[in-house]
Design an enzyme around this catalytic site. Structure first.
Site, PDB file in Angstrom:
ATOM      1  N   PHE A  55       0.814  -1.229   0.000  1.00 24.36           N
ATOM      2  CA  PHE A  55       0.000   0.000   0.000  1.00 24.36           C
ATOM      3  C   PHE A  55       0.845   1.276   0.000  1.00 24.36           C
ATOM      4  O   PHE A  55       0.300   2.381  -0.036  1.00 24.36           O
ATOM      5  CB  PHE A  55      -0.971   0.001   1.191  1.00 24.36           C
ATOM      6  CG  PHE A  55      -0.317  -0.045   2.553  1.00 24.36           C
ATOM      7  CD1 PHE A  55       0.127   1.118   3.170  1.00 24.36           C
ATOM      8  CD2 PHE A  55      -0.150  -1.254   3.225  1.00 24.36           C
ATOM      9  CE1 PHE A  55       0.731   1.077   4.424  1.00 24.36           C
ATOM     10  CE2 PHE A  55       0.449  -1.289   4.485  1.00 24.36           C
ATOM     11  CZ  PHE A  55       0.896  -0.122   5.084  1.00 24.36           C
TER      12      PHE A  55
ATOM     13  N   HIS B 266      -3.498  11.886  11.040  1.00 20.97           N
ATOM     14  CA  HIS B 266      -2.355  11.119  11.535  1.00 20.97           C
ATOM     15  C   HIS B 266      -2.125  11.524  12.980  1.00 20.97           C
ATOM     16  O   HIS B 266      -2.238  12.710  13.313  1.00 20.97           O
ATOM     17  CB  HIS B 266      -1.088  11.429  10.719  1.00 20.97           C
ATOM     18  CG  HIS B 266       0.153  10.898  11.382  1.00 20.97           C
ATOM     19  ND1 HIS B 266       0.522   9.581  11.277  1.00 20.97           N
ATOM     20  CD2 HIS B 266       1.067  11.495  12.186  1.00 20.97           C
ATOM     21  CE1 HIS B 266       1.632   9.393  12.002  1.00 20.97           C
ATOM     22  NE2 HIS B 266       1.977  10.537  12.550  1.00 20.97           N
TER      23      HIS B 266
HETATM   24  P1  AMP Z   1       0.525   3.999  10.824  1.00 20.25           P
HETATM   25  O1  AMP Z   1       2.003   4.139  10.619  1.00 20.25           O
HETATM   26  O2  AMP Z   1       0.113   2.697  11.432  1.00 20.25           O
HETATM   27  O3  AMP Z   1      -0.083   5.220  11.468  1.00 20.25           O
HETATM   28  O4  AMP Z   1      -0.068   3.948   9.357  1.00 20.25           O
HETATM   29  C1  AMP Z   1       0.104   5.041   8.540  1.00 20.25           C
HETATM   30  C2  AMP Z   1      -0.920   5.065   7.458  1.00 20.25           C
HETATM   31  O5  AMP Z   1      -0.648   4.000   6.559  1.00 20.25           O
HETATM   32  C3  AMP Z   1      -2.325   4.845   7.945  1.00 20.25           C
HETATM   33  O6  AMP Z   1      -2.939   6.075   8.309  1.00 20.25           O
HETATM   34  C4  AMP Z   1      -2.988   4.219   6.770  1.00 20.25           C
HETATM   35  O7  AMP Z   1      -3.468   5.215   5.856  1.00 20.25           O
HETATM   36  C5  AMP Z   1      -1.867   3.441   6.109  1.00 20.25           C
HETATM   37  N1  AMP Z   1      -1.851   2.031   6.477  1.00 20.25           N
HETATM   38  C6  AMP Z   1      -1.307   1.464   7.588  1.00 20.25           C
HETATM   39  N2  AMP Z   1      -1.453   0.134   7.590  1.00 20.25           N
HETATM   40  C7  AMP Z   1      -2.097  -0.174   6.448  1.00 20.25           C
HETATM   41  C8  AMP Z   1      -2.548  -1.395   5.846  1.00 20.25           C
HETATM   42  N3  AMP Z   1      -2.352  -2.579   6.423  1.00 20.25           N
HETATM   43  N4  AMP Z   1      -3.182  -1.333   4.645  1.00 20.25           N
HETATM   44  C9  AMP Z   1      -3.350  -0.119   4.055  1.00 20.25           C
HETATM   45  N5  AMP Z   1      -2.975   1.065   4.555  1.00 20.25           N
HETATM   46  C10 AMP Z   1      -2.353   1.046   5.734  1.00 20.25           C
END
Ligand code: AMP
Length: 244
Positions: free
Chosen positions: A62, A145
């Site tokens: 992604f 975020h």
């Molecule tokens: P995080 O670092 O966990 O805050 O994730 C950052 C961003 O990445 C999130 O706000 C989502 O938009 C995207 N994201 C995280 N995990 C996934 C996933 N498994 N599939 C798709 N998008 C994701």
């Protein structure tokens, strides 16, 4: 835990597109959270900044759509004047935990099921397809975020904000005065001016201590735990130059 706890919030392009900015500010207001603004800026997100911010997701299926999303190319395609996020530093006891609780789970569908009323419950999930039209994953447009931990908050706040974007009395991380010039051009650091280079720091400028130490190591060809791009990205924010 202290009154100097800080967290980074990004109000992402889908929230701006749907006029949810006021709602997010109200929900996170000092009245509700006890957290104060320490810094805020409108940022046209370069792919350099987006890729550094999400470096832990590099290589995941992604990742390319995540970069397209946060740089505004999905919600404001062909509208560069609208491609921006609002970056905010909130400050106060337990800042990371408080903002994450109000934001809710990363996946908006899960957010609706598990925590109705949280900010991300208003987000959307979209299928990602490859050139052949095959489904390869999900893109989560989750409006906001919020830093995941105090360590991540420090890394992210230093990546998006220069010390002088935040009032000195609200600085949570160590700063130092630069004693030399640093210029940047085409992925390279230089201590001397080169035509079309950007001056990152001049003698007397205040920088995050960790950034300054990183720049000194990189300039001396020593290994640095922080990459040049992670330091430089914030200095190129809103510079109105073609990506360097
Ligand atoms: P995080 O670092 O966990 O805050 O994730 C950052 C961003 O990445 C999130 O706000 C989502 O938009 C995207 N994201 C995280 N995990 C996934 C996933 N498994 N599939 C798709 N998008 C994701």
């Amino acid at each position: 835990m202290s009154n100097f706890d800080q967290t980074l919030v990004l109000i992402k392009p889908d929230a701006l597109k749907n006029s949810l900015t006021g709602y997010i500010f109200s929900t996170l207001s000092e009245f509700h959270t006890g957290l104060r603004f320490a810094g805020a800026k409108i940022v046209h997100v370069t792919s350099m900044l987006a890729e550094e911010h999400y470096s832990e997701h590099h290589g995941k299926p992604f990742f390319p759509s995540l970069i397209e999303y946060v740089t505004g190319q999905i919600h404001f395609k062909n509208e560069p004047e609208n491609q921006r996020v609002i970056a905010i530093v909130y400050m106060g006891r337990n800042a990371v935990k408080k903002v994450r609780e109000i934001s809710g789970p990363t996946n908006p569908e899960k957010a609706r099921e598990e925590k109705p009323g949280c900010i991300r419950a208003l987000g959307t999930v979209h299928l990602i397809k490859n050139e052949k039209g095959e489904i390869t994953g999900d893109r989560m447009d989750n409006l906001i975020h919020a830093s995941a931990s105090d360590e991540e908050a420090e890394r992210e706040i230093k990546m998006w904000f220069k010390p002088n974007d935040i009032p000195p009395s609200m600085h949570a991380y160590e700063t130092r005065q630069s004693e030399q010039h640093f210029y940047y051009k085409n992925g390279k650091l230089s201590e001397n001016y080169l035509p079309q280079s950007v001056c990152i720091l001049a003698p007397g400028d205040i920088a995050w201590k960790s950034d300054l130490e990183g720049l000194q190591k990189i300039a001396n060809n020593q290994p640095s735990s922080i990459t040049l791009q992670a330091i430089i990205a914030k200095y190129l924010v809103n510079e109105n130059r073609n990506e360097m």
